[in-house]
Scaffold this motif. Sequence first.
Motif, PDB file in Angstrom:
ATOM      1  N   LYS A   1     -32.367  16.618  12.284  1.00 58.98           N
ATOM      2  CA  LYS A   1     -31.823  16.429  10.940  1.00 58.98           C
ATOM      3  C   LYS A   1     -32.705  15.446  10.165  1.00 58.98           C
ATOM      4  CE  LYS A   1     -27.342  15.448   8.841  1.00 58.98           C
ATOM      5  NZ  LYS A   1     -25.944  15.099   9.130  1.00 58.98           N
TER       6      LYS A   1
ATOM      7  N   THR B   1     -33.029  26.986  16.894  1.00 55.53           N
ATOM      8  CA  THR B   1     -34.096  26.207  17.514  1.00 55.53           C
ATOM      9  C   THR B   1     -33.805  24.729  17.272  1.00 55.53           C
ATOM     10  OG1 THR B   1     -36.512  25.985  17.696  1.00 55.53           O
ATOM     11  CG2 THR B   1     -35.625  26.217  15.479  1.00 55.53           C
TER      12      THR B   1
ATOM     13  N   ASP C   1     -35.450  32.298   9.822  1.00 55.22           N
ATOM     14  CA  ASP C   1     -34.421  31.297  10.148  1.00 55.22           C
ATOM     15  C   ASP C   1     -32.984  31.798   9.988  1.00 55.22           C
ATOM     16  OD1 ASP C   1     -36.623  29.679  10.564  1.00 55.22           O
ATOM     17  OD2 ASP C   1     -36.520  28.779   8.574  1.00 55.22           O
TER      18      ASP C   1
ATOM     19  N   PHE D   1     -27.985  21.821   9.208  1.00 55.90           N
ATOM     20  CA  PHE D   1     -28.851  21.625  10.377  1.00 55.90           C
ATOM     21  C   PHE D   1     -28.098  21.815  11.687  1.00 55.90           C
ATOM     22  CE2 PHE D   1     -31.876  20.566   7.311  1.00 55.90           C
ATOM     23  CZ  PHE D   1     -33.121  20.706   7.921  1.00 55.90           C
TER      24      PHE D   1
ATOM     25  N   SER E   1     -33.649  21.527  15.673  1.00 60.14           N
ATOM     26  CA  SER E   1     -33.950  21.216  14.271  1.00 60.14           C
ATOM     27  C   SER E   1     -33.467  19.806  13.958  1.00 60.14           C
ATOM     28  CB  SER E   1     -33.262  22.226  13.348  1.00 60.14           C
ATOM     29  OG  SER E   1     -33.651  23.536  13.656  1.00 60.14           O
TER      30      SER E   1
ATOM     31  N   LEU F   1     -28.665  25.466  12.040  1.00 54.01           N
ATOM     32  CA  LEU F   1     -30.061  25.767  12.381  1.00 54.01           C
ATOM     33  C   LEU F   1     -30.379  25.419  13.832  1.00 54.01           C
ATOM     34  CD1 LEU F   1     -31.855  24.678   9.104  1.00 54.01           C
ATOM     35  CD2 LEU F   1     -31.684  27.006  10.023  1.00 54.01           C
ATOM     36  N   ASN F   2     -29.689  24.443  14.395  1.00 55.58           N
ATOM     37  CA  ASN F   2     -29.908  24.068  15.790  1.00 55.58           C
ATOM     38  C   ASN F   2     -29.494  25.167  16.758  1.00 55.58           C
ATOM     39  OD1 ASN F   2     -31.165  21.475  16.332  1.00 55.58           O
ATOM     40  ND2 ASN F   2     -29.524  20.634  15.068  1.00 55.58           N
TER      41      ASN F   2
ATOM     42  N   TYR G   1     -34.720  15.458   2.869  1.00 54.68           N
ATOM     43  CA  TYR G   1     -34.102  16.760   2.583  1.00 54.68           C
ATOM     44  C   TYR G   1     -34.144  17.041   1.086  1.00 54.68           C
ATOM     45  CZ  TYR G   1     -30.666  20.554   2.514  1.00 54.68           C
ATOM     46  OH  TYR G   1     -30.024  21.761   2.320  1.00 54.68           O
TER      47      TYR G   1
END
Length: 192
Positions: A56, A52, A122, A45, A54, A48-49, A62
Amino acid sequence: MAFTPDAELELLFDPALIPESAKADLPDDLHIRPVASTDLNRGQFDVLNVLTPSPKPTPEAYKSHFDLLRTINASTTSLGLPPTYLTLVILTKAEDRVVATGSVIMERKFIRGLNLVGHIEDIAVDKAVQGKRLGFRVVTTLTQISEDLGAYKTILDCHEDNVPFYVKCGFKLKEREMAKYKETAPTATPNL
């Protein structure tokens, strides 16, 4: 954290679907594999940040989401069909840390002879390793997986500024993306 071999992990899909050429093209200090049920702890994550915001999720949420995707994949492969959800990661071997990620989702169509379309989503690379062609490797690997699974095309949406990057990955600009967002975003994923 010490590097964890694939055989010791619960992976989203069969790692044999990742072309050997994708593995061979990586520098020796990096490893490519399907996302694992424990990659929340490896910084997935954080990467991924870069793409955008994201938030956690909790480890329980998860794992629940991972299990759902893995169950869907197991269901389709048990019917002799390709898996639906294929998220992969590139990790540093020294730190066992995710530095790049991306997904291809295999859509089963009614048109085009009931064929498949791969949707790339993504794509994200840790800022500390940008410029080392990891994004290119993720996109081209996902595209190869999509094609190997029988997709007649692989598509993606991107920001206008990223078009030159995706052209280098072999994509062509075609048509326009449309989106309609729900006016109020959900605060949490339902049922997790």
